[in-house]
Design a protein around this motif. Structure first.
Motif, PDB file in Angstrom:
ATOM      1  N   VAL A  77       0.854  -1.344  -0.050  1.00 22.30           N
ATOM      2  CA  VAL A  77      -0.061  -0.040   0.174  1.00 22.30           C
ATOM      3  C   VAL A  77       0.858   1.198   0.190  1.00 22.30           C
ATOM      4  N   ALA A  78       0.503   1.990  -0.985  1.00 20.10           N
ATOM      5  CA  ALA A  78       1.380   3.352  -1.153  1.00 20.10           C
ATOM      6  C   ALA A  78       0.703   4.476  -0.543  1.00 20.10           C
ATOM      7  N   GLY A  79       1.471   4.717   0.708  1.00 25.43           N
ATOM      8  CA  GLY A  79       0.984   6.073   1.301  1.00 25.43           C
ATOM      9  C   GLY A  79      -0.257   5.569   2.537  1.00 25.43           C
ATOM     10  N   LEU A  80       0.019   6.454   3.728  1.00 23.87           N
ATOM     11  CA  LEU A  80      -0.869   6.397   4.767  1.00 23.87           C
ATOM     12  C   LEU A  80      -2.115   7.152   4.461  1.00 23.87           C
ATOM     13  N   GLY A  81      -2.701   7.760   5.524  1.00 27.66           N
ATOM     14  CA  GLY A  81      -3.848   8.852   5.278  1.00 27.66           C
ATOM     15  C   GLY A  81      -5.209   8.579   5.324  1.00 27.66           C
ATOM     16  N   VAL A  83       2.917  -1.471   4.366  1.00 26.56           N
ATOM     17  CA  VAL A  83       2.496  -0.132   3.894  1.00 26.56           C
ATOM     18  C   VAL A  83       3.783   0.839   3.722  1.00 26.56           C
ATOM     19  N   VAL A  84       4.084   1.511   2.606  1.00 25.47           N
ATOM     20  CA  VAL A  84       5.399   2.264   2.316  1.00 25.47           C
ATOM     21  C   VAL A  84       4.968   3.779   2.477  1.00 25.47           C
ATOM     22  N   ASN A  85       5.607   4.544   3.175  1.00 24.91           N
ATOM     23  CA  ASN A  85       5.162   6.148   3.246  1.00 24.91           C
ATOM     24  C   ASN A  85       6.580   6.969   3.191  1.00 24.91           C
ATOM     25  N   GLY A  94       9.496   5.842   0.436  1.00 24.98           N
ATOM     26  CA  GLY A  94       8.166   5.651  -0.625  1.00 24.98           C
ATOM     27  C   GLY A  94       8.614   5.196  -1.965  1.00 24.98           C
ATOM     28  N   ASP A  95       9.974   5.006  -2.144  1.00 25.81           N
ATOM     29  CA  ASP A  95      10.340   4.840  -3.521  1.00 25.81           C
ATOM     30  C   ASP A  95      10.975   3.253  -3.991  1.00 25.81           C
ATOM     31  N   ASP A 149       3.241  -8.637  -4.958  1.00 24.54           N
ATOM     32  CA  ASP A 149       2.374  -9.179  -6.201  1.00 24.54           C
ATOM     33  C   ASP A 149       1.454  -7.964  -6.631  1.00 24.54           C
ATOM     34  N   LEU A 150       1.190  -6.799  -5.760  1.00 28.32           N
ATOM     35  CA  LEU A 150      -0.140  -5.709  -6.318  1.00 28.32           C
ATOM     36  C   LEU A 150       0.429  -4.578  -5.176  1.00 28.32           C
ATOM     37  N   VAL A 151       0.392  -3.502  -6.042  1.00 30.07           N
ATOM     38  CA  VAL A 151       0.331  -2.315  -5.362  1.00 30.07           C
ATOM     39  C   VAL A 151      -0.850  -1.561  -5.312  1.00 30.07           C
ATOM     40  N   VAL A 152      -1.200  -0.988  -4.172  1.00 26.50           N
ATOM     41  CA  VAL A 152      -2.566  -0.479  -3.952  1.00 26.50           C
ATOM     42  C   VAL A 152      -2.161   1.113  -3.758  1.00 26.50           C
TER      43      VAL A 152
END
Length: 472
Positions: A13-17, A36-38, A64-65, A72-75
């Motif tokens: 998961v790209a980003g919190l919030g 989760v990456v941020n 985050g890079d 397998d999947l980025v959201v």
């Protein structure tokens, strides 16, 4: 019950919030192995990460890079640019990227409610809330969701048995949502915005146009904005889906419009070539500014596409009251009206706001985001009694005023402290005459001076109330 099986899949998961946290929780609930990456790593991010980590979700702050190994999947959450290194790495590895809206769409169960979807450069939130009010007046179980602040992932997992959803979608969300297929949808308008994210106006328009893909009943467009009709023409829709226009003028067949102060429907009637159905009066819309009437017509078109009765359109519009800082009347002081439209953060929204009043003292300025102001000033010059300029890029507006409205008195406030808005309101009051409107419609973002446009609007309203108290 979700229709999506991600058990054992490694999902990043790209980003919190607002949307990242519920997406991560939902994915973990589906049995996915979630990371989760941020990019940022501050106190706020750590407080968001802690409850996720308690659920067994890995959270990687400050990077985050880099694509986690085995993904397998980025959201992604909406704000991440398509050019981000994380997505480039995903593309190189053949890993798909979904947005949170795409995830929500794929998670829907077999009895999921249809979506009535709204996008556009300006007016999205107001239109979606108008639409929800109309649907509620019809007795339908509904909610205003999506970019309005209610995550769609949470909604599709809810036990609430909705009949239909009023869904606001941003261009960011639509970019990452290739599978979404709405019952009916509208693009309210198109003007340059977020071009640093999309790369070009063409790319921005194309992402907005995704909202029409696969529509089943109606693609609603703005007759006054040909670009929205062009997007309808280009869309691949279901057989029988209709193009429905809305206009502030007299409507033609398959359109909704205005006739002698009445909102009328010539689209969803038995004989649209000869008949028109009265829906509501212009006075039923608050505020009855031209761009807000357009919002009401778009909302009515989507509701009528869903089979809502005319009286429910009227009752819903009467019940609706706009959110704060959207062309909101604050007070009358010494015969002058003071109006807060801090939400007008770009030139397109500000042009619509300025067009709603005859004589204006304009408070403007902030972060221009690459915008130019010549056309805005040229279109509005004859309405301006004066201008008070604030913020980092106020010089761009001052120069446009000098070129296209040289006779309009301008006050240039070279200060960004907490008292700046109070001085701006006092200077505007000095320039205004009875019958005028002092209008905060900045045409710029707020972050040079304020946390957000809400805080800017609150500062304006506080200053107006102080002025009113002094006049008593």
């Amino acid at each position: 019950m979700s229709a999506l099986d991600l058990a054992g899949q490694h999902v990043t998961v790209a980003g919190l919030g607002v949307s990242g946290v519920p997406a991560a929780r939902a994915l973990a609930g589906l049995g996915a192995v979630v990371t989760v990456v941020n990019g940022s790593d501050g106190e706020r991010e750590r407080s968001q990460a802690a409850p996720l980590e308690e659920l067994g979700i890995a959270v990687r702050l400050g990077d985050g890079d880099t694509l986690p190994e085995g993904t397998d999947l980025v959201v992604t959450t909406p704000g991440w640019k398509p050019t981000s290194p994380l997505f480039q790495a995903a593309e190189a590895a053949g890993v798909p990227v979904w947005g949170d809206v795409e995830l929500a769409w794929r998670m829907r169960g077999p009895d999921a409610p249809p979506w009535l979807a709204v996008t556009g450069t300006n007016g999205k939130t107001t239109t979606v809330r108008m639409l929800a009010a109309i649907l509620e007046a019809e007795g339908l179980r509904t909610a205003a969701v999506g970019n309005i602040g209610v995550p769609l992932v949470d909604v599709v997992l809810s036990d609430e048995p909705y009949d239909v959803l009023a869904v606001e979608l941003s261009s960011y969300q639509l970019h990452w949502a290739p599978s979404v297929r709405a019952h009916s949808a509208t693009v309210l308008n198109l003007a340059p915005d977020h071009l640093d994210w999309h790369g070009s106006m063409e790319a921005y328009a194309a992402d907005k146009g995704r909202i029409y893909e696969g529509n089943t009943v109606a693609c609603v467009y703005n007759v006054a904005d040909k670009a929205t009709e062009d997007l309808v023409r280009e869309a691949d829709v279901e057989e029988g889906c209709r193009a429905i226009g809305f206009t502030l003028g007299t409507p033609g067949p398959s359109q909704l419009g205005v006739v002698e102060g009445i909102l009328v429907d010539r689209a969803f009637v038995e004989n649209r070539h000869k008949q028109a159905q009265e829906l509501a009066e212009v006075s039923d819309v608050t505020p009855a500014a031209p761009h807000n009437i357009a919002n009401a017509l778009a909302a009515a078109a989507l509701a009528r596409a869903f089979g809502v009765r005319p009286q429910s359109v009227r009752d819903g519009l009467r019940a609706f009251h706009p959110d704060a800082h959207r062309i909101e009347h604050v007070a009358d002081v010494a015969g002058v009206a003071y109006v807060d439209d801090s939400k007008a953060t770009n030139t397109h929204a500000t042009e619509a706001s300025l067009a709603a009043y005859e004589h204006i003292v304009w408070i403007a300025g902030g972060l221009a985001k690459g915008a130019t102001f010549d056309e805005l000033v040229r279109q509005s010059a004859d309405r301006l009694r004066g201008a008070v300029l604030i913020g980092a890029d106020r010089g761009l507006i001052r120069e446009a005023l000098a070129r296209h409205a040289p006779d309009v008195p301008v006050v240039d406030l070279d200060r960004t402290d907490t008292g700046a808005m109070s001085e701006a309101v006092r200077e505007a009051a000095r320039l205004a005459r009875p019958g005028d409107t002092v209008l905060l419609a900045p045409a710029c973002a707020s972050m040079d001076m304020y946390l957000n446009y809400n805080k800017r609007g609150e500062a304006f309203a506080d200053a107006v109330r102080t002025l009113a108290a002094q006049e008593q």
